[in-house]
Enzyme design. Structure first.
Site, PDB file in Angstrom:
ATOM      1  CG  ASP A  98      65.327  85.318  57.476  1.00 41.22           C
ATOM      2  OD1 ASP A  98      64.658  84.385  57.011  1.00 41.22           O
ATOM      3  OD2 ASP A  98      65.304  86.472  57.015  1.00 41.22           O
ATOM      4  CG  ASP A 293      61.619  82.695  55.217  1.00 43.56           C
ATOM      5  OD1 ASP A 293      62.651  82.728  55.923  1.00 43.56           O
ATOM      6  OD2 ASP A 293      61.048  83.714  54.816  1.00 43.56           O
TER       7      ASP A 293
END
Length: 403
Positions: A98, A293
């Protein structure tokens, strides 16, 4: 996950972090994702709510209601989730990588059995060092949460090992995480300032091993409907075509932030538009700021851009019951193109069909909302269309078509 209101406090502790200097090492390694069959499929509003809350945005009531009121469904034989295998301590765990967070948290033997059943577990040993008085806790927009204590332990990916990496051991997780058997935790790849450990934030795995790498960067080649891969310390030129277009990164808030100058929907000479509108979407003249992201599934942009896109999709509507934009599953979806430092990054229309919900399909492009100071989020819907370089020198981020 850090909210906008916390940024000042986060930046204040940034100077206390000790991050490995990017001196040249020799290590490079490839990390392929693996496909894990999904045991349950959540309503897409869950992913939408988590993304909004993750970046400190207000979660609209319709989105929250759709997320909380949804019931996981039985997946089809083709439903899979793509994760990365990481050795944490003595065991292998399936983790989500992430770039929008700075925490490495995992299910562990400290997690209650009724919450950890079906997961691979991190097992602290006599070689693990507990950080007394340290803790962490994360809450997402759908009210899922996790928290626990912190150990220093070995973490390995490929041929690189962090011998004293902060591992956040879950002592509690909500039902949403407990029922997601495909993943055993999360590895954050943002800048370390976003780490949420208290009383002192810890460095990410990437920052910990940075000086071991041949180059202070990693790349990702995420795929639509199949496993992708991450490469650390080098650029595999066989995975992209053409030149890599780089643009500066704004990491002042800990994220991989960059600027897109314009967008276009579909094709033709009349399709190009500049980003415009209110400053509350981070616009600077004709440009817009966004965050790359890998931990956000959807692409979230300003209301005006989203509305303009779905005007070109027959039958599309912002459905309050479903918590977002939906359309007939057989609708023709136009491509979406972002102009970034002169490079045109094309998201194929088929990527915008995120998931079926009943008789309609939920869009991969949703509104970022209208709260002040909110960022635009370029999540997996966008990133799966590109070969992406995340380079700490600069810092900068690069894009090229996938080979």
């Amino acid at each position: 996950m850090v909210q906008i209101s916390q940024i000042g406090a986060v930046l204040a502790v940034c100077s206390t972090l000790t991050v490995a200097a990017p001196t040249k090492g020799k290590a490079r390694f490839n990390v392929p994702q693996v496909a894990v069959p999904m045991k349950a499929v959540h309503h897409p509003a869950v992913a939408y709510a988590r993304a909004l809350h993750k970046f400190g945005m207000k979660v609209p009531k319709a989105v929250s209601d759709a997320a909380r009121g949804s019931v996981p469904t039985t997946p089809t034989k083709d439903d899979e989730q793509y994760v990365t295998q990481v050795t944490v301590g003595q065991g292998k765990l399936n983790l989500d990588l992430d770039t929008g967070s700075g925490d490495l948290w995992v299910f562990s033997t400290e997690t209650p059995k009724d919450q950890s059943q079906g997961h691979n577990l991190y097992m602290p040993t006599s070689k693990s060092k507990r950080l007394d008085g340290y803790s962490w806790e994360i809450t997402y927009g759908d009210m899922s949460s996790a928290g626990g204590d912190v150990f220093l332990d070995t973490v390995s990916i490929g041929n690189v090992t962090a011998s004293s990496q902060a591992v956040e051991s879950a002592k509690k997780v909500s039902d949403q995480f407990a029922k997601d058997k495909a993943t055993d935790g999360l590895m954050g790849l943002s800048f370390s300032v976003l780490n949420t450990v208290q009383p002192k934030p810890q460095t990410t795995f990437f920052d910990t091993v940075l000086k071991q790498l041949e180059k202070p960067l990693f790349t990702c080649t995420l795929k639509h409907g199949q496993p992708g891969s991450y490469d650390f310390g080098y650029i595999d030129d066989s995975k992209h075509s053409g030149e890599i277009a780089y643009t500066n990164v704004d990491n002042s808030q800990g994220w991989w932030g960059f600027t897109a100058e314009s967008y276009s929907i579909g094709g033709g000479s009349n399709s190009t538009h500049s980003f415009h509108g209110a400053q509350h979407h981070g616009a600077r003249g004709s440009s817009i700021d966004g965050i790359a992201d890998t931990g956000t599934t959807l692409m979230l942009l300003s209301d005006d851009v989203v509305q303009e896109y779905y005007k070109q999709v027959q039958g599309a509507k912002n459905d309050q019951q479903q918590g977002g934009w939906v359309f007939p599953c057989d609708a023709k979806l136009p491509d979406f193109t972002l102009s970034i430092s002169g490079y045109n990054a094309v998201v194929p229309g088929k990527f915008m069909n995120y998931q079926a919900v009943g008789s309609v399909c939920f869009g991969g492009l949703q509104s970022v909302g209208s709260s002040g100071g909110v960022p635009n989020i370029f999540g997996d819907v966008f990133l799966k269309s590109q070969f992406v370089v995340w380079d700490t020198e600069g810092p900068r981020i690069g894009f090229a078509p996938q080979a």
